[in-house]
Design a protein around this motif. Sequence first.
Motif, mmCIF file in Angstrom:
data_model
loop_
_atom_site.group_PDB
_atom_site.id
_atom_site.type_symbol
_atom_site.label_atom_id
_atom_site.label_comp_id
_atom_site.label_asym_id
_atom_site.label_seq_id
_atom_site.Cartn_x
_atom_site.Cartn_y
_atom_site.Cartn_z
ATOM 1 N N PRO A 19 -4.851 14.823 10.915
ATOM 2 C CA PRO A 19 -4.108 16.092 11.001
ATOM 3 C C PRO A 19 -3.982 16.773 9.645
ATOM 4 O O PRO A 19 -4.321 16.197 8.599
ATOM 5 N N LEU A 20 -3.443 17.983 9.653
ATOM 6 C CA LEU A 20 -3.405 18.840 8.457
ATOM 7 C C LEU A 20 -2.263 18.479 7.514
ATOM 8 O O LEU A 20 -1.244 19.169 7.429
ATOM 9 N N PHE A 21 -2.457 17.384 6.796
ATOM 10 C CA PHE A 21 -1.532 16.957 5.762
ATOM 11 C C PHE A 21 -2.335 16.555 4.533
ATOM 12 O O PHE A 21 -3.564 16.470 4.577
ATOM 13 N N ALA A 22 -1.641 16.299 3.431
ATOM 14 C CA ALA A 22 -2.283 15.786 2.218
ATOM 15 C C ALA A 22 -2.017 14.286 2.161
ATOM 16 O O ALA A 22 -0.878 13.846 2.351
ATOM 17 N N TYR A 23 -3.059 13.505 1.887
ATOM 18 C CA TYR A 23 -2.992 12.050 2.026
ATOM 19 C C TYR A 23 -3.046 11.379 0.661
ATOM 20 O O TYR A 23 -4.111 11.058 0.145
ATOM 21 N N GLY A 24 -1.868 11.169 0.081
ATOM 22 C CA GLY A 24 -1.777 10.630 -1.266
ATOM 23 C C GLY A 24 -1.973 9.128 -1.316
ATOM 24 O O GLY A 24 -1.588 8.389 -0.394
ATOM 25 N N ALA A 25 -2.542 8.656 -2.426
ATOM 26 C CA ALA A 25 -2.711 7.226 -2.649
ATOM 27 C C ALA A 25 -1.357 6.601 -2.963
ATOM 28 O O ALA A 25 -0.624 7.086 -3.817
ATOM 29 N N VAL A 26 -1.033 5.496 -2.286
ATOM 30 C CA VAL A 26 0.273 4.858 -2.445
ATOM 31 C C VAL A 26 0.099 3.352 -2.616
ATOM 32 O O VAL A 26 -0.797 2.738 -2.038
ATOM 33 N N GLY A 27 0.945 2.750 -3.462
ATOM 34 C CA GLY A 27 0.966 1.305 -3.673
ATOM 35 C C GLY A 27 2.392 0.823 -3.795
ATOM 36 O O GLY A 27 3.346 1.609 -3.682
ATOM 37 N N PHE A 28 2.567 -0.488 -4.023
ATOM 38 C CA PHE A 28 3.914 -1.064 -4.087
ATOM 39 C C PHE A 28 4.012 -2.018 -5.263
ATOM 40 O O PHE A 28 3.128 -2.847 -5.485
ATOM 41 N N SER A 29 5.099 -1.863 -6.022
ATOM 42 C CA SER A 29 5.333 -2.734 -7.175
ATOM 43 C C SER A 29 6.822 -2.954 -7.329
ATOM 44 O O SER A 29 7.613 -1.993 -7.251
ATOM 45 N N GLY A 30 7.224 -4.224 -7.563
ATOM 46 C CA GLY A 30 8.645 -4.524 -7.698
ATOM 47 C C GLY A 30 9.354 -4.326 -6.382
ATOM 48 O O GLY A 30 9.104 -5.027 -5.409
ATOM 49 N N ASP A 31 10.195 -3.306 -6.337
ATOM 50 C CA ASP A 31 10.937 -3.042 -5.109
ATOM 51 C C ASP A 31 10.747 -1.625 -4.604
ATOM 52 O O ASP A 31 11.578 -1.115 -3.843
ATOM 53 N N ARG A 32 9.642 -0.978 -5.007
ATOM 54 C CA ARG A 32 9.474 0.408 -4.584
ATOM 55 C C ARG A 32 8.005 0.801 -4.489
ATOM 56 O O ARG A 32 7.129 0.147 -5.059
ATOM 57 N N PHE A 33 7.793 1.892 -3.765
ATOM 58 C CA PHE A 33 6.459 2.444 -3.622
ATOM 59 C C PHE A 33 6.152 3.349 -4.822
ATOM 60 O O PHE A 33 7.041 3.987 -5.388
#
Length: 431
Positions: free
Chosen positions: A104-118
């Motif tokens: 769908p028409l959204f922007a798809y950002g790269a995401v990761g996890f470190s410690g206790d947060r994204f």
Amino acid sequence: MAEHKPRPKLVFADETGNIYDHPELEMLVRRGDRLEPPRPDELIPLPPESELFLLPGRDALGFDAESGEIERLDERAVAAFVCPGHTLSATAAYAAQPNAPVLPLFAYGAVGFSGDRFFVAASRVDKDQRQVFSGIPQDRIVKGAKALRKKYPQNRLIEHLSGCALTSCCPAARNLALGRFEAPLPTARVCNARCIGCLSLQPPDSGFPSTQNRIAFGPDPAEIVEVMAEHSRHERRPIYSFGQGCEGEPLTEIEAIREAVARFRAAGGRGTVNINTNASLPDAVERFAAAGGSSIRVSLSSADPALYAAYYRPKGYAFADVRESIARAKAGGLFVSLNFLFFPGVSDTEAELAQLAELITTYKVDFVQMRNLNLDPQLYMKVVADSGALANPARLASMGLKNFRKRLRKACPWLGFGYFNPYREERGKEE
């Protein structure tokens, strides 16, 4: 003491929607068609009011730092839709399965996890709180929308926008209901472009739905003026914007817009009257300026005419008309912004920097809004390839969002940057 740079782990999801971080594999990002680890200086904690998406038909990809290899998982890829005011510097890395649906028409950002947060690969480009609604009770928005309907029962534009505020959670419509910031003024049922990523009208064979419903009527000048006058009673620094996601091209309705703006100004109407447009009709831009318009925001996916045409698919106009509209807007005293639809790995190349800087320098463009291009990344890369842009070697290497902004600012030192339409009380003077 040296600042700690996070090295987030890969984020993935199972088929039921549970999201996990990988114990070993690190986050991977995509720039254009290139897969690589994120740059340490581009990672920020995932901002509040952002969302995580599961990507159907797409397997997660992670980076093995020990071997230097990319590994493919059987689990689903995850992406982030970052809240307004932030621009992505990389998109999500994934491997598409055969027959994967178009996203769908959204922007798809790269995401990761470190410690206790994204963490997400993005930069904050505007601190304006215009589209932040945390802490605002929903009943305030409902109350405001219903009050507008009650006060103007015959105004179709208010009926339309109140419905948007109550059912689709449109940020602009919600702000109108709250009497703050920027008032939306959708006017156009038709468009003279067929943008690949059009938010309000998609052909049945596109593979994905529109995210907004296009307005089904053309408001008359009196209805438009009522919205403007009502908004000015509540907001100290009002902005009124033609050209919304729920309409076509506003310049095709220039007669109604011109008359509404002229009436509003003749009655002492104050504030910034803006038009968000594809800038396809130079004569209409002149008429908007003469009626009392303040600013124009020109939608631009690229300053490369071929790549521009491949995305916008214009009907009856060309990129030369866009340039002419910018020239006439400046001559007419309008504040000129570019709504630069940024796509990592395509927008931040040497070729794009050179062409964009030339355009901005030639016409002394005032401002660049760093917006994310909302489109399936693989679909947009096909658009880029079909345009022939990838034949240029200067189109193949990404310098990164931060370097791109730094070099564009150096080439055009007068240029302002942000995400939203700035307030302009008087032409040529920012309050």
